[in-house]
Design an enzyme around this catalytic site. Structure first.
Site, PDB file in Angstrom:
ATOM      1  N   GLU A  71       5.164   6.925  -4.790  1.00 17.93           N
ATOM      2  CA  GLU A  71       3.881   6.492  -4.221  1.00 17.93           C
ATOM      3  C   GLU A  71       2.849   7.614  -4.193  1.00 17.93           C
ATOM      4  OE1 GLU A  71       2.332   4.930   0.147  1.00 17.93           O
ATOM      5  OE2 GLU A  71       4.440   4.776  -0.386  1.00 17.93           O
ATOM      6  N   ASP A  72       3.301   8.837  -3.866  1.00 15.46           N
ATOM      7  CA  ASP A  72       2.357   9.919  -3.565  1.00 15.46           C
ATOM      8  C   ASP A  72       2.386  11.086  -4.542  1.00 15.46           C
ATOM      9  OD1 ASP A  72       1.536   8.543  -1.313  1.00 15.46           O
ATOM     10  OD2 ASP A  72       3.051   9.472  -0.026  1.00 15.46           O
TER      11      ASP A  72
END
Length: 724
Positions: A95-96
């Site tokens: 996600e990051d």
């Protein structure tokens, strides 16, 4: 039961510097139950995660990698397997960070990548609003959880650490996250039997959402009189002495009710702090099931039990697999005291829930009872998501299904079913089998005939009466409470309604195109195919059904199909309720809905108004709301009744009667003699002489309604009747 002994593998070598202290502590904890090779795999996950998150900081200013390490630490306390721990450390990388999924698969295997993917939110997709994004991420997580329950364990550990470090967030974010925790994640932990995590999530959520209330209640708990605490110690000694005399091996633990639990009880039951009786209590843990009942007899012989407060969750476990005996005793020192009695295995599952499977492999064969129940629950939720109109609706279904209390019911054969609080006989029918629910017409509760909307209470025996010709009704959705029943009813109705929706949508789009000097037949195949592709419709039927359900405005679709994206001026009066009318027969009732503000029936002048999500809502032409609706002509649909209309329709009567006994029965009899069903009655006393009754009845048309009104007016006790 066999207990795991704490030991460290002599071949284990702790993580060398420059590993952070948190990683070394994690590895020391893992050495208690993982092999050195497995610990090395966890260490490699840390190295990959630290490199991926390099330079990233949390709101608190700490290096971001401290968060996934802490999440893994929480899961290590539950003794989770190596795949779960690796996924926990990597859970934010997809996600990051730029870390590709392929690298996770290459180094740690597909199962770890699946777990990471299941926890990952959908931040890369554009949603209409924050609420829809949260709901869609939740739906994705639940889908992954249906494939592997470890997904939710990682998410709960992730949420728990975020709650522990919530002070770094802004006040608005703290309140939002705390509310979401109390409404969704703490109930999920409870539903999965993970009481220890549930209790901490509730306490942290309560403290963040209502800090002053939490502080006041915590202070009241801490400031209980010394006499009260001495009394509890004396009581504990007396119980321990008696159990020793009985020859029972036991473990007795005092407990204090959590602030959130006390606050919830004060709010739900409208009680003060002093009125919440079981603030203090004991947990009594023995070795075998029969010893639970032996211990219960021992404590009941010492102190009187409080009537109606005894619960046997061993014979009838809770929906999350929780088992225990609960009794509330009148001690010698004032306030009643709750005692929970269970075995070591029950205590483990009560605290760890589905995680107990990984903690102690020797419980049961394969999955424990809590896991089996959890998988059944998740499977039911995923069935419901197929018929949910949106992710938001699915999330609301889940919230409803996370019920705090259950009703326990018996089948005619003596089997036990657990249903949500306020469940009806129809919920019970669907719990037995979907086909039983779909064909239900009535029920027998303790051998007495009752309607399907009857609410059930624990201990009742229920038998469902079915008929092959019976089918689900849209009205059933108004009183069922279980997600399984709602899902099955919606699924059946959607299947029946689809053809009607396509037909109505076709008529609505044709009318909109005619107002632009076009028709569906004249729209080019290429233009139609382009429109369907752009809006992700697989077939024309899906578009037409969406129009009928109010998700697409026919005028807007006609504008694009008739002239592309070029704005075309409307013809005079175009869009107003004039011109060719759409005739309805009553068969479209799954697609159409009839307004509760004016209750249109066959014979009335009517119009339709398109409402998003509801489709076309039919109003009487003289409805007070129509004036406002006409300000939005693009939403108005000219409608009329067909020559032949089927079915019964709701009407409302306002009846003034003498205020004396027996009047209601006379009016009800007159309505019944007119071959009309009574749907509801509201009785309002106006003064000592005259009362007003509002009847909801079912009629076939205006002529039938006139017959009902005539018959009611003939009664000597009636002073006036008018249609509402």
């Amino acid at each position: 039961m066999t207990r795991l002994q704490t030991h460290v593998d002599p071949t284990f070598t702790p993580c060398p510097d420059p590993c952070p202290e948190a990683v070394r502590q994690l590895e020391l904890r893992l050495a208690d139950y993982l092999t050195p090779a497995q610990i090395l795999k966890v260490r490699r996950a840390y190295e990959v995660g630290a490199a991926a998150h390099d330079g990233q900081k949390r709101k608190s200013g700490e290096a971001y990698i401290t968060h996934p390490i802490a999440v893994a630490g929480i899961l290590a306390e539950l003794r989770m397997d190596v795949e779960t721990l690796c996924a926990a450390i990597l859970h934010d990388t997809l996600e990051d960070t730029p870390l590709p999924r392929s690298q996770i698969v290459a180094e740690f295997g597909e199962p770890v990548a699946e777990l990471v993917d299941g926890v990952t939110k959908l931040d890369k997709i554009q949603f209409a609003d924050k609420q829809e994004a949260v709901a869609e991420s939740f739906r994705k997580m639940m889908l992954a959880m249906s494939r592997d329950l470890r997904v939710i364990l990682i998410k709960l550990a992730d949420r728990l650490h975020n709650m522990r470090t919530l002070d770094a967030m802004s006040p608005e974010s703290r309140r939002r996250i705390a509310r979401e925790t109390l409404e969704i994640y703490a109930p999920i932990a409870q539903r999965l039997g993970m009481n220890r995590i549930k209790a901490e999530l509730q306490d942290l959520g309560f403290r963040a959402l209502h800090p002053l209330r939490h502080k006041v209640i915590a202070k009241r708990i801490a400031s209980q009189p010394v006499m009260r605490r001495e009394a509890m110690a004396t009581l504990e000694a007396q119980i321990a002495h008696r159990l020793t005399q009985e020859g029972l091996p036991f473990r007795l633990v005092g407990r204090v009710k959590a602030p959130w639990s006390i606050y919830s009880k004060m709010r739900e039951e409208n009680k003060s702090f002093d009125q919440v009786m079981d603030v203090f209590g004991f947990r009594l843990v023995v070795q075998k099931v029969m010893q639970c009942y032996h211990a219960l007899g021992a404590v009941h012989s010492m102190f009187k039990p409080l009537d109606a407060r005894f619960r046997d969750f061993i014979a009838i476990p809770k929906a999350n697999g929780y088992q225990s005996l609960h009794t509330v005793l009148f001690g010698s020192y004032g306030s009643p005291v709750e005692v929970q009695i269970r075995t070591e295995e029950m205590d483990l599952i009560a605290e760890r829930g589905i995680a107990a499977h990984w903690l102690y492999k020797n419980i049961g064969q394969g999955m424990n009872n809590a896991q089996i129940r959890a998988q059944d629950w998740v499977r039911g939720l995923m069935d419901s998501q197929e018929s949910a109109a949106s992710s938001i609706e699915f999330l609301e279904n889940v919230k409803v299904d996370l019920f705090p209390d259950e009703v326990y019911l018996f089948t005619p054969k003596g089997d036990i079913l657990a249903l949500p609080r306020n469940a009806t006989t129809l919920d019970y029918a669907y719990a037995v089998h979907t086909d039983v629910g779909n064909h239900a017409v009535a029920a027998r509760v303790d051998k007495k005939l009752v309607p399907l909307r009857t609410k059930l209470i624990s201990g009742q025996t229920v038998e469902i009466i079915t008929a092959p010709s019976a089918t689900p009704s849209p009205q059933w959705l108004e009183f069922v409470v279980s997600s399984k029943a709602r899902t099955a009813i919606r699924h059946h109705l959607k299947r029946l309604e689809h053809e009607d929706a396509v037909d109505l949508g076709h008529r609505m789009l044709d009318r909109a195109l005619e107002q632009r000097d076009s028709s569906l037949d004249r729209v080019s195949g290429e233009r139609l195919e382009q429109f369907l592709t752009e809006h992700r419709y697989r077939r024309l039927e899906e578009l037409l059904a969406d129009i009928a359900l109010g998700n697409r405005m026919p005028a807007q679709v006609a504008q694009v199909l008739a002239q592309g994206d070029v704005e075309v001026p409307l013809r005079p009066n175009q869009g107003l309720v004039t011109g060719e009318q759409i005739l309805i027969t009553g068969a479209e009732r799954g697609v159409l809905s009839f307004a509760g503000c004016c209750y249109p029936i066959p014979g009335d002048d009517i119009m339709g108004y398109i409402t998003a999500g509801k489709g076309v809502v039919v109003h009487r032409a003289d409805c007070p709301n129509v004036t406002e609706y006409r300000k939005h002509p693009e939403r108005c649909v000219p409608m009329a009744w067909d020559r032949y209309v089927e079915g019964d329709y709701r009407a409302a009567l306002h009846i003034e009667v003498d205020n004396k006994p027996g009047v209601l029965a006379q009016v009800a009899a007159a309505v019944a003699e007119s071959d009309s069903n009574i749907d509801s009655v509201e009785y309002r006393e106006r003064d000592l002489r005259i009362s007003v009754m509002e009847f909801g009845i079912e009629v076939r048309n205006r002529k039938h309604l006139a017959d009902v009104i005539r018959r009611v007016r003939r009664l000597s006790v009636v002073h006036g009747v008018e249609r509402k």
